[in-house]
Each structure stands twice: as structure tokens, then as C-alpha cells.
Design an enzyme around this catalytic site. Structure first.
Site, mmCIF file in Angstrom:
data_model
loop_
_atom_site.group_PDB
_atom_site.id
_atom_site.type_symbol
_atom_site.label_atom_id
_atom_site.label_comp_id
_atom_site.label_asym_id
_atom_site.label_seq_id
_atom_site.Cartn_x
_atom_site.Cartn_y
_atom_site.Cartn_z
ATOM 1 N N ASP A 30 11.942 25.330 -33.782
ATOM 2 C CA ASP A 30 13.089 25.559 -34.658
ATOM 3 C C ASP A 30 12.627 25.232 -36.075
ATOM 4 O O ASP A 30 11.834 24.305 -36.277
ATOM 5 C CB ASP A 30 14.251 24.662 -34.248
ATOM 6 C CG ASP A 30 15.396 24.755 -35.232
ATOM 7 O OD1 ASP A 30 15.911 25.860 -35.427
ATOM 8 O OD2 ASP A 30 15.749 23.715 -35.835
ATOM 9 N N CYS A 81 0.840 -1.205 0.000
ATOM 10 C CA CYS A 81 0.000 0.000 0.000
ATOM 11 C C CYS A 81 0.869 1.245 0.000
ATOM 12 O O CYS A 81 2.098 1.163 0.007
ATOM 13 C CB CYS A 81 -0.940 0.011 1.193
ATOM 14 S SG CYS A 81 -0.107 0.078 2.790
ATOM 15 N N CYS A 141 3.600 1.702 2.583
ATOM 16 C CA CYS A 141 4.846 0.972 2.288
ATOM 17 C C CYS A 141 5.770 1.836 1.427
ATOM 18 O O CYS A 141 6.980 1.859 1.627
ATOM 19 C CB CYS A 141 4.534 -0.329 1.554
ATOM 20 S SG CYS A 141 3.619 -1.537 2.510
ATOM 21 N N ASP A 196 20.055 22.068 -31.188
ATOM 22 C CA ASP A 196 19.090 22.804 -30.370
ATOM 23 C C ASP A 196 19.135 22.383 -28.899
ATOM 24 O O ASP A 196 18.296 22.830 -28.111
ATOM 25 C CB ASP A 196 17.665 22.576 -30.897
ATOM 26 C CG ASP A 196 17.493 23.098 -32.320
ATOM 27 O OD1 ASP A 196 18.022 24.174 -32.617
ATOM 28 O OD2 ASP A 196 16.847 22.406 -33.121
ATOM 29 N N ASP A 221 15.447 19.663 -33.110
ATOM 30 C CA ASP A 221 15.887 18.338 -33.546
ATOM 31 C C ASP A 221 16.770 17.640 -32.522
ATOM 32 O O ASP A 221 17.207 16.520 -32.732
ATOM 33 C CB ASP A 221 16.609 18.414 -34.894
ATOM 34 C CG ASP A 221 17.844 19.311 -34.848
ATOM 35 O OD1 ASP A 221 18.341 19.582 -33.740
ATOM 36 O OD2 ASP A 221 18.304 19.738 -35.919
#
Length: 829
Positions: free
Chosen positions: A514, A89, A92, A719, A715
Site C-alpha cells: 500500500d 520427549c 509426551c 488495509d 498500515d
């Protein structure tokens, strides 16, 4: 600095990267030595290590590592994912995270109840797997080694299947016994049974209920005992205490009925309640385990993509070897219909490859010599030979699997409230149950009339409160949605970094693209071949002259000219006296003609008369094209114009983003005319042109300073800095390491519509997280008070323990099932 009088000094040794000389070591020693709580700092430049003596009550190793990193050096950190066994649960989860964060050098821990994994970021020189394993064993959990290889993943799958099989057996057994107990209350159906309410009848129920309580329900007792010896309580505690209260009271009433005469009314037994509760809880666990198994389908599918063997060339002979034996540089043969074993570059042959399982693109991609190929994709048509370039953990598929695993193990910030509640949930529920029991036993008869004794009524209330509480739903709300959402993204070629990214996407108000390689293909194509009407050469002759001159050029514009000539099936001619003029053009001799090819500036510098074609060249430039003037024997004879073509899906993607209420902008290094031309075609309002790659970061920063929440789409290579600076970085059409490291979302496809898909999927996943958290909190906030009897005095509504157990089982299953609905996500195309 001196240590405090009460604490004992500790010593740690760091690895330090980036030192170039002894003065670097001295600078680190000085900086670290100034930290409060550090007694001594000794840095070894040759060994690239720093030994630190410090007071752990004043300063931590992480403080020391951050001080070193602030000087510009690197303290290597490791980030690994480990399976954890034994969590049941949300409490835990909180306990495992707290224990792991106690280790020196651990910076971050994220535990996922849905995948039963933990992601740990730590300094490997200060802690390792064995430390973590021992620490978790001490509090009752089992940490397994990192799962990377398929064999280890198979072992995890086997553990999961074994858990499902075990739950199946226990559930079926307890269900049959519970049915028998229920039928036993219908003496007419089973006439040979003792009369209901007699001692013989109760002995019969005792014999039926006991194996359910201590065999089928043993896992709850085991979990409770583990918690007790380690000083905590969890879901197992609630179930074990609740069912034990019903069972042991029934046992006492069966064997010592006279001692309960003080209750004043007929004493009832609750064997049916205890067995049915265990049955329903086991059913919930079984359904939950099956559903959780489905949430990890994406990882299993990705791992299953890679073929088991490869056909390689060794000493001129073709042999079949296991995929694990393939090494970088091996030459591999692939036939039609076969899966490609590992990443590589084609050496011989042409083919069409289905990369949909990796990139999400449904249309096969044509490949030829020198083209790169991705392991696990399918060879559709031709036979080819290729060289392996990336194998094992370095392959694109391995990077994708690792990224998806990390994403599925992450948390969304919205989960923090649930984590805080989970930390106190179970003790709070026990306190409420005890308080409700005392209230109804002592004060119940004064408030309302009861059909049974106040003790039995209070006992029913106690059991119902213990059973209905469900921290599981709180723990599963976020991770299951993230698991399914990121898994669905991987199927579509969308790799989302984690929960924090999912939550941040909803804040995006500006998408900055871009241009080159993102909105456009990044490769120019010839759009016009214009010839001066007074020139003696034809359009094809002009293209032959230009193509011959550019045949040896590496420039993208030159390649475009050559490609256009080849597509027209024109024959190139020999070139002599060739000279490249970087930034301007080329010159040489073809068929005895003196040729110059380049821009207007080059023509003006060489005093070429271009008066008859200058206006046409400027007109083409205004349309976003790049005009290349062809000068033949000192006269401007014509123009070959080229342009980087826009991707066919770009306009549709931009329109969708604008319909979503987002601002769309574009940044490029191209001139203003070219940039504005592309922007007009795509209906983009904001354009930033003539921006150098290193200046794109500044553009992103300006938008952020204006209060915009920016998603940068590029890309993923040149960039990378801008992607990292943006609030959300989206790398498109790239499986490179740098793209995956610097971007928050990586798109494996070149289809620009994937940007829209990624935003839609992220928002849909976050919507599921919020729904799950709402219902988890709503269920517990509503269910616990009803179980405690708050509606009984007014409405006579009392929640029986069996119905409480059914509601508890339903809550966890409903949260997981709601998350699984994300599997049905379809992009709005």
C-alpha cells in the site's frame, strides 16, 4: 434426527452471539436440528444460549458450533496458553495433545516441548482449565494456570531454576561416583581396593553404583512408572529399562555368580556402564535445560521492560503506586531517564523517547502534546505529564508478549512428520532392542566370533539400542527454532504469528505495498510555491494568503500549507467569510482580498482565468504533486503544490526485495499520475492506482488467482481486509489490535526495511527447523542400526552403551544449540 440404539444422548449448552431477534433463534434451531445425530436444539434468544441434545458417536459439539457460525453467528472461543510440567520427549507432546483433544469443545491444541507450554483453543462453555488439569493429571502431567501476570511468570522461572539446580546436584553426584568407579578399575591408583574381578571388588562397585541408580536415576524410574500405570512409554522408559538391564544383571552376577555359569565364559559386571549412562543422560538434560532457558530470553526481557511503579496525580498530589494500581484515565508524571509505566497520550510537555525495546527503532522519537506513547519505552530528555489510555492486558506491551507467547507455542506444518514418528517411536525402539537382543543371543555365534558370551554381547546390544534412541531431538527440532526466531524478531520489532507463517514466507513471489503510510509518510509536504510572473503578490505573500485561508482546515493538504508557512516564520492573518468546498477547496476574505484556493476544476466552475498557470499546474500533477491554485480577486495568481513524501528507506527496501527475486507492486487510491511518479522513484514496475480501500481486497484476490503467492504490506488499519486476504499479511508501523489480529507479521517500526528483515528472519528460522529435523532423523536412523550391531559382522564396529549415552545426550543439546544460533541473526543492511 433420532439417536442410534447403542449410544447415550449428551447435552451441551453453547453461548451464541450475534442474534438480533427471535427469528435468528428459530433459524439456528432449524439448521442445527437438521444435523445427523442431533436429537433436539433449543435456542434462547434472551440468554444468548443454545442447548443441544446429540449423539456423540455421530456428531461432535464442534460440528454444531461450525453449523451455527456458517449461519453468520458467533460461538465464542477461548485461546489460552498453559504451562505443562512433566514432559520429557516428543512422545509426551503427542500424548498431551491427544488427551486434550478428547475434551468436548476443544478445537485445536499445540504443545511445545521447548517452552513446556500448551496452547488450547476451546469453547469455554463446554470445557475449562479444571477439566484439562484433571485430564492431564490422569496421564501423569501437571497443567498450571495461564501465565499472564509477571508474578505467574516469575513462578515459572523459579520452577525452571529449581529444575536446573536439582539436575546440577544429581549430575555432580553421579559424575563423582562414576569417576570413582572408573578409577577403581585402575587398582594401581587405589592400592587398598580389592583385586579387580574379585567378589569384594564387585561389592565395592555395587555400593557405589546403587545410590546413582536409585537416587540420581530416580526421575527416570518415576517417569517410567507413571507411563506404565497410564499405558504408555517414553524417553524415561528407554533410559530406566536400559540402565536397569545393566545394573540388575551386575547385581545378580555379584551375589549369585554360580547361577550364571551357563554363560560359559567369565561373567562381567556393568556397574560402570549403568552409572556412566545415567551421568551422561543427566548431563544432557542439564545442558538442554540451560539451553532451553535461553530460548525464552525474549519473553523474560519483554516482561522485564515494564517498570514496577508509577508516579500519578491523585487529588493534586503526586504519589507512587504499583503498576498494577494504575487505571485508565490516571494522570502520570514521567521524568528524564525514567521508563514510561503504561500507554497513554501526552497532556503537557515535550520530550524525546527511546522506543527501541518495543519497535526496534534505535533513534529516539520526539513527542509533544497529544502524541501517543508506549509503555515500557524510556523517556530520554524532558519532563511530561500524560493520561493513561491502555493498561494491563490492553497495553501494547501485553499484546506483544501475548503474540510472542502464542507464536512460540505454535508448530510449523513441517513438524507433522516428526509428530507422527514420535507417536510410535518409543514402542518401536523397544521392539528393535528386543529383536536385536534375541538375534545376537541366538544367532550371534554363528555369524561372528565374540570375545564374551552371546548373552552378554546381546545384552550390550540391547542396552545400546535403548540408550541411543532420542525422541527428544525430534520433539525439540521445531519448537526451539520457532522460540528463538520469534524471540529475535520481537527484539527487532518484528512480531511473527507462528510456525505456519514462518513456513509460508518461503513461498512468497510477490510483495504488494500500500502506498500511503507504508511507502510514503502519509502526510503531504509543500514542494513548490509558484507565482504568476504578472501577479503583484510575492511567493511569501501568496503562502501567507493560502496559509491564512487553510489555518482552520482539517485536510492534510491544508495542514501542509500552514506548516510550510510556519516553517518560513510567516505570520498568518485573520480570515472572514470562510467557506469550505469539500472535494474542491476553500474560499474566504483576507486583508480585503477575495480568495479561492483549490483545484483546476474549482477554478473552471468559478470562471477564474488560469490560462497563464494551467500548463504549470498540469506539469506538477504529472510529477505526482497536488497543485492548489490560489485565486486572488478573481485571477489565478499562483500555485502551492504539495506531495506525500516517500520514506527514505523505501527505495533501498524495494531494491533488496527485487534482488531476492520477488516481484514488487504498489496499490493506492491516488490518481494515476501521483501513483506512477512514486513508482518511478522507487523503481516499482506494477502499479494499481485509483483503488478504493474496499477494492484493495479484489486486487489481492486477482493476484492470487493468477497463481501468485502474495505478501500484502499495509498500515494495518484501513488495509485490514487486504491483509487478511493475502497469503501473508504484513502490517507496518502499528501496534493496534486490528493489525495484530489480521496480519501474519506485525512490524512495530515505520522503517520499511523491516519487511526485508522479516522475510530474511523467517527464511533463516525455517532453515534452522529443517536442519534440526534432518539431524534428528539422521541421528536416529543412523545411530539405532549401528547400536543394533549391523556393522559388527563386516567392520567389527560395536557401539558401547556409554558411547550411546553420550551420543544421545549430544543429539538433544546440538538441536537446541543450533536453534540458539538464530540469536546471532543480523539484518542485511
Amino acid at each position: 434426527m433420532t439417536l442410534t440404539q447403542t449410544s447415550q444422548p449428551r447435552s451441551v449448552t453453547f453461548s451464541v452471539k450475534g442474534m438480533s431477534c427471535a427469528s435468528c433463534a428459530a433459524r439456528i434451531e432449524k439448521k442445527v436440528g437438521e444435523l445427523e445425530g442431533v436429537e433436539k436444539a433449543s435456542v434462547n434468544f434472551g440468554a444468548e444460549q443454545a442447548k443441544i441434545s446429540f449423539d456423540p458417536e455421530v456428531v461432535s459439539p464442534l460440528n454444531v458450533s461450525e453449523a451455527i457460525e456458517n449461519l453468520g453467528f458467533e460461538v465464542p472461543r477461548t485461546r489460552k496458553i498453559f504451562p505443562v510440567e512433566g514432559m520429557t520427549c516428543a512422545s509426551c507432546v503427542a500424548r498431551v495433545e491427544k488427551k486434550l483433544l478428547e475434551f468436548l469443545g476443544v478445537k485445536d491444541v499445540q504443545v511445545n516441548l521447548g517452552t513446556e507450554r500448551t496452547t488450547i483453543e476451546y469453547i469455554s462453555s463446554l470445557a475449562d482449565f479444571r477439566d484439562f488439569q484433571k485430564g492431564l493429571k490422569d496421564i501423569g502431567y501437571i497443567l498450571h494456570p495461564e501465565s499472564v501476570e509477571s508474578t505467574e511468570t516469575d513462578a515459572e522461572e523459579e520452577r525452571h531454576q529449581e529444575e536446573v539446580r536439582s539436575l546440577n546436584i544429581l549430575f555432580l553426584f553421579s559424575a563423582v561416583v562414576s569417576a570413582l568407579i572408573m578409577l577403581s578399575n585402575m587398582r594401581a591408583a587405589i592400592p587398598f581396593l580389592p583385586a579387580s574381578g574379585s567378589s569384594g571388588f564387585q561389592y565395592w562397585l555395587f555400593c557405589l553404583a546403587t545410590p546413582v541408580q536409585f537416587w540420581a536415576g530416580w526421575r527416570f524410574y518415576r517417569g517410567m512408572w507413571t507411563g506404565l500405570i497410564h499405558g504408555y512409554s517414553d524417553m524415561n522408559t528407554l533410559i530406566a529399562v536400559g540402565t536397569s538391564a545393566a545394573y540388575f544383571f551386575s547385581v545378580f552376577a555379584t551375589f549369585f555368580p554360580g547361577s550364571l555359569s551357563f554363560l560359559g565364559k567369565e561373567v562381567m559386571v556393568y556397574y560402570d556402564s549403568s552409572t556412566m549412562i545415567i551421568t551422561l543422560v543427566l548431563m544432557g538434560r542439564l545442558l538442554e535445560a540451560r539451553a532451553k532457558g535461553r530460548t525464552t530470553d525474549a519473553i523474560r526481557k519483554l516482561i522485564g521492560l515494564q517498570p514496577k511503579t508509577a508516579h500519578i496525580l491523585r487529588d493534586g498530589n503526586e504519589i507512587e503506586v504499583p503498576i498494577s494500581d494504575v487505571t485508565q484515565g490516571d494522570e502520570i508524571l514521567v521524568r528524564p531517564g525514567e521508563k514510561i509505566p503504561v500507554d497513554g497520550t501526552i497532556l503537557e510537555g515535550t520530550t524525546s523517547i527511546d522506543e527501541s525495546m518495543v519497535t526496534g527503532e534505535s533513534v529516539p522519537v520526539d513527542k509533544t502534546v497529544n502524541d501517543s506513547i508506549i509503555g515500557a519505552s524510556i523517556n530520554k530528555t524532558g519532563f511530561f505529564r500524560y493520561r493513561a489510555t491502555r493498561v494491563g492486558k490492553d497495553s501494547v506491551l501485553s499484546h506483544i508478549i501475548k503474540l510472542v507467547q502464542e507464536a512460540q507455542g505454535s508448530k510449523a506444518p513441517v513438524q507433522r512428520l516428526a509428530d507422527r514418528v514420535a507417536g510410535i517411536f518409543v514402542p518401536l525402539v523397544i521392539a528393535i532392542a528386543c529383536a536385536a537382543f534375541a538375534f545376537w543371543w541366538l544367532l550371534g555365534p554363528t555369524i561372528t566370533e565374540m570375545q564374551v558370551s552371546s548373552f552378554l554381547f546381546a545384552l550390550t546390544i540391547f542396552i545400546s539400542v535403548m540408550i541411543i534412541a532420542c525422541p527428544c531431538a525430534l520433539g525439540l527440532a521445531t519448537p526451539t527454532a520457532i522460540m528463538v526466531g520469534t524471540g529475535k524478531g520481537a527484539e527487532l520489532g518484528i512480531l511473527i504469528k507462528g510456525g505456519e507463517t514462518l513456513e509460508q514466507v518461503q513461498k512468497i513471489d510477490t510483495v504488494l505495498f500500500d502506498k500511503t503510510g507504508t511507502l510514503t509518510w502519509g502526510r503531504p509536504e509543500v514542494t513548490d510555491v509558484y507565482v504568476d510572473p504578472e501577479s503583484p503578490v510575492s511567493a511569501d505573500e501568496l503562502l501567507v494568503l493560502a496559509g491564512s485561508l487553510e489555518k482552520g482546515s482539517e485536510h492534510s493538504l491544508g495542514k501542509a500549507v500552514v506548516q510550510e508557512a510556519e516553517q518560513r516564520y510567516l505570520t498568518m492573518k485573520e480570515v472572514s467569510d470562510f467557506t469550505s468546498l469539500p472535494g474542491f477547496g476553500v474560499r474566504g476574505r483576507v486583508d480585503g482580498k477575495e480568495l479561492i484556493l483549490g483545484n483546476l476544476k474549482l477554478m473552471d466552475e468559478n470562471q477564474v482565468d488560469v490560462s497563464r498557470i494551467r500548463d504549470k499546474a498540469e506539469q506538477m500533477a504529472g510529477q505526482g504533486k497536488t497543485p492548489m491554485i490560489v485565486c486572488v480577486d478573481g485571477k489565478g495568481s499562483g500555485i502551492v503544490a504539495a506531495r506525500d513524501t516517500v520514506k527514505p528507506q523505501a527505495r533501498e527496501a524495494v531494491r533488496k526485495l527485487r534482488r531476492m527475486g520477488l516481484n514488487v507492486a504498489m496499490v493506492t487510491g491516488d490518481n494515476r499520475f501521483t501513483a506512477e511518479s512514486v513508482a518511478r522513484e522507487l523503481e516499482i514496475d506494477s502499479v494499481y492506482s485509483e483503488v478504493l480501500p474496499e477494492d484493495k481486497v479484489g486486487g489481492v484476490k486477482k493476484l492470487i488467482e493468477q497463481g501468485r503467492f502474495v505478501a500484502m504490506v499495509g498500515d494495518g488499519i484501513n488495509d485490514a481486509p487486504a491483509l487478511a486476504k493475502a497469503n501473508i499479511g504484513i502490517a507496518i508501523g502499528s501496534g493496534t489490535d486490528i493489525a495484530m489480529e489480521t496480519s501474519d507479521i506485525t512490524l512495530m517500526t515505520h522503517d520499511i526495511n523491516a519487511v526485508v528483515d522479516a522475510i530474511e528472519l523467517s527464511k533463516k528460522t525455517l532453515e534452522k527447523i529443517r536442519q534440526n529435523l534432518f539431524w534428528a532423523f539422521f541421528y536416529n536412523c543412523l545411530g539405532i542400526p549401528i547400536a543394533a550391531g549391523v556393522l559388527y559382522p563386516t567392520f567389527g564396529l560395536l557401539l558401547k552403551p556409554v558411547f550411546a549415552a553420550a551420543a544421545m545426550a549430544f543429539s538433544s543439546v546440538s538441536v537446541v544449540s543450533n536453534s540458539l544460533l538464530l540469536k546471532n541473526f543480523r539484518p542485511s543492511r
